[in-house]
Design a protein around this motif. Structure first.
Motif, PDB file in Angstrom:
ATOM      1  N   SER A 112       0.828  -1.207   0.000  1.00  0.00           N
ATOM      2  CA  SER A 112       0.000   0.000   0.000  1.00  0.00           C
ATOM      3  C   SER A 112       0.863   1.257   0.000  1.00  0.00           C
ATOM      4  CB  SER A 112      -0.917  -0.006   1.228  1.00  0.00           C
ATOM      5  OG  SER A 112      -1.550   1.228   1.430  1.00  0.00           O
ATOM      6  N   ALA A 113       2.017   1.173   0.662  1.00  0.00           N
ATOM      7  CA  ALA A 113       2.931   2.321   0.738  1.00  0.00           C
ATOM      8  C   ALA A 113       3.791   2.459  -0.513  1.00  0.00           C
ATOM      9  CB  ALA A 113       3.833   2.182   1.955  1.00  0.00           C
ATOM     10  N   GLY A 114       3.713   1.462  -1.402  1.00  0.00           N
ATOM     11  CA  GLY A 114       4.495   1.508  -2.626  1.00  0.00           C
ATOM     12  C   GLY A 114       5.921   1.046  -2.464  1.00  0.00           C
ATOM     13  N   HIS A 115       6.204   0.277  -1.394  1.00  0.00           N
ATOM     14  CA  HIS A 115       7.560  -0.220  -1.141  1.00  0.00           C
ATOM     15  C   HIS A 115       7.693  -1.653  -1.633  1.00  0.00           C
ATOM     16  CE1 HIS A 115       8.484   3.344   1.002  1.00  0.00           C
ATOM     17  NE2 HIS A 115       7.823   3.062   2.111  1.00  0.00           N
ATOM     18  N   SER A 116       8.672  -1.897  -2.471  1.00  0.00           N
ATOM     19  CA  SER A 116       8.932  -3.252  -2.948  1.00  0.00           C
ATOM     20  C   SER A 116       9.815  -3.990  -1.952  1.00  0.00           C
ATOM     21  CB  SER A 116       9.627  -3.212  -4.312  1.00  0.00           C
ATOM     22  OG  SER A 116      10.937  -2.672  -4.182  1.00  0.00           O
ATOM     23  N   MET A 117       9.909  -5.301  -2.102  1.00  0.00           N
ATOM     24  CA  MET A 117      10.763  -6.118  -1.242  1.00  0.00           C
ATOM     25  C   MET A 117      12.223  -5.672  -1.348  1.00  0.00           C
ATOM     26  SD  MET A 117       8.982  -8.674   0.318  1.00  0.00           S
ATOM     27  CE  MET A 117       9.983 -10.146   0.421  1.00  0.00           C
ATOM     28  N   GLU A 118      12.651  -5.330  -2.554  1.00  0.00           N
ATOM     29  CA  GLU A 118      14.038  -4.908  -2.768  1.00  0.00           C
ATOM     30  C   GLU A 118      14.327  -3.583  -2.082  1.00  0.00           C
ATOM     31  OE1 GLU A 118      16.758  -6.361  -4.097  1.00  0.00           O
ATOM     32  OE2 GLU A 118      15.468  -8.128  -4.015  1.00  0.00           O
ATOM     33  N   GLN A 119      13.362  -2.675  -2.102  1.00  0.00           N
ATOM     34  CA  GLN A 119      13.535  -1.379  -1.441  1.00  0.00           C
ATOM     35  C   GLN A 119      13.643  -1.538   0.071  1.00  0.00           C
ATOM     36  OE1 GLN A 119       9.999   0.469  -3.192  1.00  0.00           O
ATOM     37  NE2 GLN A 119      11.286   2.056  -4.097  1.00  0.00           N
ATOM     38  N   LEU A 120      12.911  -2.484   0.611  1.00  0.00           N
ATOM     39  CA  LEU A 120      12.881  -2.680   2.060  1.00  0.00           C
ATOM     40  C   LEU A 120      14.114  -3.415   2.566  1.00  0.00           C
ATOM     41  CD1 LEU A 120       9.139  -3.741   2.423  1.00  0.00           C
ATOM     42  CD2 LEU A 120      10.147  -1.650   3.336  1.00  0.00           C
ATOM     43  N   LYS A 121      14.676  -4.263   1.746  1.00  0.00           N
ATOM     44  CA  LYS A 121      15.787  -5.119   2.161  1.00  0.00           C
ATOM     45  C   LYS A 121      16.966  -4.302   2.688  1.00  0.00           C
ATOM     46  CE  LYS A 121      18.442  -9.112   0.615  1.00  0.00           C
ATOM     47  NZ  LYS A 121      18.730 -10.017  -0.525  1.00  0.00           N
ATOM     48  N   GLY A 122      17.342  -4.568   3.951  1.00  0.00           N
ATOM     49  CA  GLY A 122      18.470  -3.891   4.574  1.00  0.00           C
ATOM     50  C   GLY A 122      18.185  -2.472   5.020  1.00  0.00           C
ATOM     51  N   SER A 123      16.934  -2.030   4.911  1.00  0.00           N
ATOM     52  CA  SER A 123      16.597  -0.640   5.260  1.00  0.00           C
ATOM     53  C   SER A 123      16.495  -0.448   6.767  1.00  0.00           C
ATOM     54  CB  SER A 123      15.265  -0.243   4.605  1.00  0.00           C
ATOM     55  OG  SER A 123      14.190  -0.999   5.147  1.00  0.00           O
ATOM     56  N   GLN A 124      16.672   0.801   7.172  1.00  0.00           N
ATOM     57  CA  GLN A 124      16.581   1.149   8.587  1.00  0.00           C
ATOM     58  C   GLN A 124      15.102   1.357   8.940  1.00  0.00           C
ATOM     59  OE1 GLN A 124      19.303   0.808  10.155  1.00  0.00           O
ATOM     60  NE2 GLN A 124      18.610   1.334  12.207  1.00  0.00           N
ATOM     61  N   THR A 125      14.358   0.239   8.902  1.00  0.00           N
ATOM     62  CA  THR A 125      12.927   0.245   9.185  1.00  0.00           C
ATOM     63  C   THR A 125      12.676  -0.474  10.504  1.00  0.00           C
ATOM     64  OG1 THR A 125      12.424   0.167   6.811  1.00  0.00           O
ATOM     65  CG2 THR A 125      10.650  -0.435   8.327  1.00  0.00           C
ATOM     66  N   GLY A 126      11.961   0.179  11.401  1.00  0.00           N
ATOM     67  CA  GLY A 126      11.638  -0.425  12.689  1.00  0.00           C
ATOM     68  C   GLY A 126      10.292  -1.125  12.646  1.00  0.00           C
ATOM     69  N   VAL A 127      10.108  -2.085  13.535  1.00  0.00           N
ATOM     70  CA  VAL A 127       8.839  -2.813  13.628  1.00  0.00           C
ATOM     71  C   VAL A 127       8.373  -2.827  15.075  1.00  0.00           C
ATOM     72  CG1 VAL A 127       7.653  -5.008  13.289  1.00  0.00           C
ATOM     73  CG2 VAL A 127       9.410  -4.286  11.651  1.00  0.00           C
ATOM     74  N   TRP A 128       7.190  -2.298  15.300  1.00  0.00           N
ATOM     75  CA  TRP A 128       6.564  -2.351  16.619  1.00  0.00           C
ATOM     76  C   TRP A 128       5.212  -3.047  16.468  1.00  0.00           C
ATOM     77  CZ3 TRP A 128       9.925   1.452  15.336  1.00  0.00           C
ATOM     78  CH2 TRP A 128      10.883   1.821  16.294  1.00  0.00           C
ATOM     79  N   CYS A 129       5.083  -4.226  17.034  1.00  0.00           N
ATOM     80  CA  CYS A 129       3.825  -4.970  16.976  1.00  0.00           C
ATOM     81  C   CYS A 129       3.288  -5.189  18.380  1.00  0.00           C
ATOM     82  CB  CYS A 129       4.029  -6.328  16.295  1.00  0.00           C
ATOM     83  SG  CYS A 129       4.322  -6.203  14.526  1.00  0.00           S
ATOM     84  N   SER A 130       1.984  -5.204  18.497  1.00  0.00           N
ATOM     85  CA  SER A 130       1.381  -5.383  19.815  1.00  0.00           C
ATOM     86  C   SER A 130       0.527  -6.643  19.845  1.00  0.00           C
ATOM     87  CB  SER A 130       0.512  -4.170  20.170  1.00  0.00           C
ATOM     88  OG  SER A 130      -0.630  -4.118  19.333  1.00  0.00           O
TER      89      SER A 130
END
Length: 224
Positions: A112-130
């Motif tokens: 939905s955000a327009g991010h491909s798997m390749e763009q995300l790979k190795g990125s400084q992206t955090g994950v917070w799940c509850s």
């Protein structure tokens, strides 16, 4: 940027995905359901368990509940495309459906955000799940002979966020938050602070609450 600049930096929600009860399987279908004034509540739960076997008019009667219906997902919690996520069938069997569905929803949110798997790979992206509910672990523990080999990671709440970070190869903080009813909001607060502090460039925030065991519903019913 200075810390003060980070504090003033606006934060945008650029992608969203969801699974709610009834027909609300996406943000669009959720809006459609709400705009029509319909609901995901149903008293037909026979495809999940025998509702009448637990139903009792007295809510505090042990081992029973007085709820005459539920908000059930349209999606079967047992159905999961484990090959797509590179997970073996043996490991998938041990996975809490909350982990399975959050993986699917995370993929849809990035899409939905327009991010491909390749763009995300190795990125400084955090994950917070509850998550607060963990009755799948109780279900798996009932019969030691049938307990799957990956139960420790499959039913561990901490893995809820870690599995997403691992699959997408995200290098930011990865943590599961449990403050009960406020969990997702607390996770969102932590994510926003992390973005503004420059710790991560972006973050995925998610939450899951599946009640799979009638026994858990009976406990809630006893509390009125």
């Amino acid at each position: 940027m200075s810390s003060n600049q980070f504090k003033n930096e606006p934060v945008a929600i650029v992608g969203i995905a969801c699974r709610f009860s009834g027909s609300a399987t996406s943000p669009e279908s959720l809006w459609e359901m709400l705009s029509k004034g319909s609901t995901g509540w149903t008293k037909t739960a026979s495809h999940r368990f025998n509702l009448n076997a637990f139903l009792h008019p007295k809510g505090d009667n042990k081992g029973t509940f007085n709820a005459k219906g539920f908000h059930l997902l349209k999606q079967d919690p047992a159905v999961f495309d484990n090959d797509f996520f590179g997970i073996s069938g043996l490991e998938a069997k041990a996975m809490d459906p909350q982990q399975r569905i959050l993986l699917e929803v995370a993929y849809e949110a990035f899409e939905s955000a327009g991010h491909s798997m390749e763009q995300l790979k190795g990125s400084q992206t955090g994950v917070w799940c509850s998550v607060s509910n963990a009755d799948y672990e109780s279900i798996l523990a009932r019969d030691p002979d049938a307990s799957p080999g990956y139960r420790m990671t499959g039913a561990g709440n901490a893995i809820l966020s870690n599995r997403i970070s691992y699959f997408f190869d995200l290098r930011g903080p990865s943590m599961t938050v449990d403050t009960f009813c406020s969990s997702t909001l607390v996770g969102l607060d932590a994510a926003v602070k992390s973005i503004r502090a420059g710790v991560v460039k972006q973050a995925l925030v998610g939450g899951s609450n599946l009640c799979l065991d009638p026994e858990r519903t009976a406990v809630l019913s006893s509390m009125s």
